[in-house]
Design a protein around this motif. Structure first.
Motif, PDB file in Angstrom:
ATOM      1  N   ALA A   1      52.613  22.851  -3.877  1.00 43.39           N
ATOM      2  CA  ALA A   1      53.290  23.377  -5.066  1.00 43.39           C
ATOM      3  C   ALA A   1      54.768  22.990  -5.054  1.00 43.39           C
ATOM      4  O   ALA A   1      55.308  22.544  -6.074  1.00 43.39           O
ATOM      5  CB  ALA A   1      53.140  24.895  -5.142  1.00 43.39           C
ATOM      6  N   ALA A   2      55.423  23.141  -3.910  1.00 40.48           N
ATOM      7  CA  ALA A   2      56.840  22.773  -3.817  1.00 40.48           C
ATOM      8  C   ALA A   2      57.045  21.288  -4.063  1.00 40.48           C
ATOM      9  O   ALA A   2      57.971  20.892  -4.786  1.00 40.48           O
ATOM     10  CB  ALA A   2      57.390  23.175  -2.450  1.00 40.48           C
ATOM     11  N   GLY A   3      56.182  20.456  -3.488  1.00 42.54           N
ATOM     12  CA  GLY A   3      56.294  19.016  -3.699  1.00 42.54           C
ATOM     13  C   GLY A   3      56.119  18.633  -5.160  1.00 42.54           C
ATOM     14  O   GLY A   3      56.872  17.815  -5.699  1.00 42.54           O
ATOM     15  N   HIS A   4      55.134  19.226  -5.806  1.00 40.72           N
ATOM     16  CA  HIS A   4      54.905  18.927  -7.221  1.00 40.72           C
ATOM     17  C   HIS A   4      56.059  19.419  -8.100  1.00 40.72           C
ATOM     18  O   HIS A   4      56.481  18.710  -9.026  1.00 40.72           O
ATOM     19  CB  HIS A   4      53.577  19.526  -7.689  1.00 40.72           C
ATOM     20  N   LEU A   5      56.578  20.613  -7.819  1.00 40.18           N
ATOM     21  CA  LEU A   5      57.724  21.105  -8.594  1.00 40.18           C
ATOM     22  C   LEU A   5      58.925  20.179  -8.443  1.00 40.18           C
ATOM     23  O   LEU A   5      59.581  19.836  -9.428  1.00 40.18           O
ATOM     24  CB  LEU A   5      58.098  22.525  -8.169  1.00 40.18           C
ATOM     25  N   ALA A   6      59.213  19.784  -7.216  1.00 46.45           N
ATOM     26  CA  ALA A   6      60.361  18.906  -6.975  1.00 46.45           C
ATOM     27  C   ALA A   6      60.170  17.549  -7.651  1.00 46.45           C
ATOM     28  O   ALA A   6      61.140  16.915  -8.062  1.00 46.45           O
ATOM     29  CB  ALA A   6      60.590  18.734  -5.477  1.00 46.45           C
ATOM     30  N   ALA A   7      58.910  17.125  -7.793  1.00 42.47           N
ATOM     31  CA  ALA A   7      58.609  15.844  -8.440  1.00 42.47           C
ATOM     32  C   ALA A   7      58.636  15.950  -9.962  1.00 42.47           C
ATOM     33  O   ALA A   7      58.494  14.938 -10.651  1.00 42.47           O
ATOM     34  CB  ALA A   7      57.248  15.341  -7.976  1.00 42.47           C
ATOM     35  N   GLY A   8      58.793  17.163 -10.497  1.00 45.02           N
ATOM     36  CA  GLY A   8      58.931  17.332 -11.929  1.00 45.02           C
ATOM     37  C   GLY A   8      57.730  17.913 -12.647  1.00 45.02           C
ATOM     38  O   GLY A   8      57.730  18.011 -13.876  1.00 45.02           O
TER      39      GLY A   8
ATOM     40  N   ILE B   1      64.172  20.435  -1.528  1.00 39.74           N
ATOM     41  CA  ILE B   1      63.278  21.523  -1.170  1.00 39.74           C
ATOM     42  C   ILE B   1      63.827  22.160   0.100  1.00 39.74           C
ATOM     43  O   ILE B   1      63.996  21.494   1.116  1.00 39.74           O
ATOM     44  CB  ILE B   1      61.835  21.039  -0.931  1.00 39.74           C
ATOM     45  N   ALA B   2      64.146  23.453   0.009  1.00 40.35           N
ATOM     46  CA  ALA B   2      64.654  24.214   1.151  1.00 40.35           C
ATOM     47  C   ALA B   2      63.501  25.012   1.742  1.00 40.35           C
ATOM     48  O   ALA B   2      62.825  25.743   1.027  1.00 40.35           O
ATOM     49  CB  ALA B   2      65.787  25.134   0.718  1.00 40.35           C
ATOM     50  N   LEU B   3      63.291  24.872   3.053  1.00 36.83           N
ATOM     51  CA  LEU B   3      62.183  25.540   3.728  1.00 36.83           C
ATOM     52  C   LEU B   3      62.680  26.722   4.544  1.00 36.83           C
ATOM     53  O   LEU B   3      63.654  26.602   5.298  1.00 36.83           O
ATOM     54  CB  LEU B   3      61.455  24.561   4.644  1.00 36.83           C
ATOM     55  N   LEU B   4      61.999  27.845   4.400  1.00 35.75           N
ATOM     56  CA  LEU B   4      62.300  29.065   5.138  1.00 35.75           C
ATOM     57  C   LEU B   4      60.961  29.617   5.633  1.00 35.75           C
ATOM     58  O   LEU B   4      60.079  29.905   4.828  1.00 35.75           O
ATOM     59  CB  LEU B   4      62.980  30.071   4.212  1.00 35.75           C
TER      60      LEU B   4
ATOM     61  N   LEU C   1      56.125  15.368   1.549  1.00 39.28           N
ATOM     62  CA  LEU C   1      56.521  13.964   1.430  1.00 39.28           C
ATOM     63  C   LEU C   1      55.377  13.077   0.966  1.00 39.28           C
ATOM     64  O   LEU C   1      55.618  12.043   0.324  1.00 39.28           O
ATOM     65  CB  LEU C   1      57.103  13.467   2.745  1.00 39.28           C
ATOM     66  N   SER C   2      54.129  13.467   1.240  1.00 40.82           N
ATOM     67  CA  SER C   2      53.004  12.680   0.729  1.00 40.82           C
ATOM     68  C   SER C   2      52.869  12.846  -0.787  1.00 40.82           C
ATOM     69  O   SER C   2      52.357  11.966  -1.469  1.00 40.82           O
ATOM     70  CB  SER C   2      51.705  13.059   1.431  1.00 40.82           C
ATOM     71  N   ILE C   3      53.325  13.960  -1.315  1.00 42.34           N
ATOM     72  CA  ILE C   3      53.295  14.218  -2.760  1.00 42.34           C
ATOM     73  C   ILE C   3      54.535  13.642  -3.440  1.00 42.34           C
ATOM     74  O   ILE C   3      54.460  13.053  -4.512  1.00 42.34           O
ATOM     75  CB  ILE C   3      53.182  15.731  -3.024  1.00 42.34           C
ATOM     76  N   PHE C   4      55.679  13.819  -2.800  1.00 44.98           N
ATOM     77  CA  PHE C   4      56.955  13.392  -3.394  1.00 44.98           C
ATOM     78  C   PHE C   4      57.825  12.768  -2.295  1.00 44.98           C
ATOM     79  O   PHE C   4      58.656  13.439  -1.683  1.00 44.98           O
ATOM     80  CB  PHE C   4      57.642  14.598  -4.035  1.00 44.98           C
ATOM     81  N   PRO C   5      57.618  11.463  -2.026  1.00 48.93           N
ATOM     82  CA  PRO C   5      58.336  10.801  -0.928  1.00 48.93           C
ATOM     83  C   PRO C   5      59.856  10.842  -1.045  1.00 48.93           C
ATOM     84  O   PRO C   5      60.551  10.737  -0.035  1.00 48.93           O
ATOM     85  CB  PRO C   5      57.825   9.353  -0.983  1.00 48.93           C
ATOM     86  N   ALA C   6      60.390  11.016  -2.253  1.00 45.91           N
ATOM     87  CA  ALA C   6      61.844  11.045  -2.439  1.00 45.91           C
ATOM     88  C   ALA C   6      62.446  12.429  -2.214  1.00 45.91           C
ATOM     89  O   ALA C   6      63.652  12.607  -2.388  1.00 45.91           O
ATOM     90  CB  ALA C   6      62.194  10.553  -3.843  1.00 45.91           C
ATOM     91  N   ALA C   7      61.633  13.401  -1.821  1.00 45.01           N
ATOM     92  CA  ALA C   7      62.151  14.765  -1.603  1.00 45.01           C
ATOM     93  C   ALA C   7      63.217  14.769  -0.518  1.00 45.01           C
ATOM     94  O   ALA C   7      63.132  14.030   0.463  1.00 45.01           O
ATOM     95  CB  ALA C   7      61.014  15.703  -1.226  1.00 45.01           C
TER      96      ALA C   7
END
Length: 171
Positions: free
Chosen positions: A136-143, A5-8, A26-32
């Protein structure tokens, strides 16, 4: 997905806003894997953010989720959105920030982030970066599929192309 996840943002680094968004992800997807593209966009300068995103995204691996929050319209009628385009995902306010990048890519899907199951509880009027965009970003990155996050959209707000001024002594 690769979990990047790239933050801008235009938040700067002198307060806790970026750190809190990172913590929500990180609370949604700790492996991000979180990459700070920049937090030094001039305050509320949507066009600058749009250009930086457009000039940067191609250097990231396929599957990267870009979380771009430059949001002078927070708390207004502007929509929070996410898009799948090219080999990437983009999460941002619908204020033109994604214009140049989405113009350069094949758009697969765009959704309004209106499914509260993928928001933090008690969404504030002033920090959608924390309450809507970061989850939303965390959930997308988690699949989680993009289509689960909200209602499909056909069009987004677009910025006009940057104007080129040429004179005898400057471009």
């Amino acid at each position: 997905m690769g979990g990047i996840i790239a933050l801008l943002t235009d938040f700067g680094l002198s307060d806790s806003y970026v750190g809190v968004m990172r913590a929500v992800i990180l609370s949604i997807f700790p492996a991000a894997h979180l990459v700070d593209l920049t937090h030094a966009i001039q305050p509320q300068h949507i066009r600058q953010a749009a250009i930086v995103l457009h000039d940067s995204y191609t250097y990231f691996p396929s599957g990267t989720v870009f979380l771009a929050v430059v949001d002078p319209g927070v708390g207004s009628a502007r929509k929070p959105i996410a898009a799948a385009a090219g080999d990437y995902y983009f999460v941002a306010p619908d204020n033109g920030l994604l214009s140049y990048t989405l113009d350069a890519l094949a758009i697969h899907n765009i959704v309004e982030l209106d499914n509260p199951a993928y928001h933090l509880p008690g969404v504030s009027h002033t920090f959608h970066g924390r309450d809507i965009f970061a989850p939303a970003a965390g959930h997308l990155a988690a699949g989680v599929p993009l289509t689960a996050l909200g209602t499909p959209m056909q069009a987004i707000r677009r910025l006009p192309p940057p104007r080129l001024d040429i004179s005898s002594d400057a471009i």
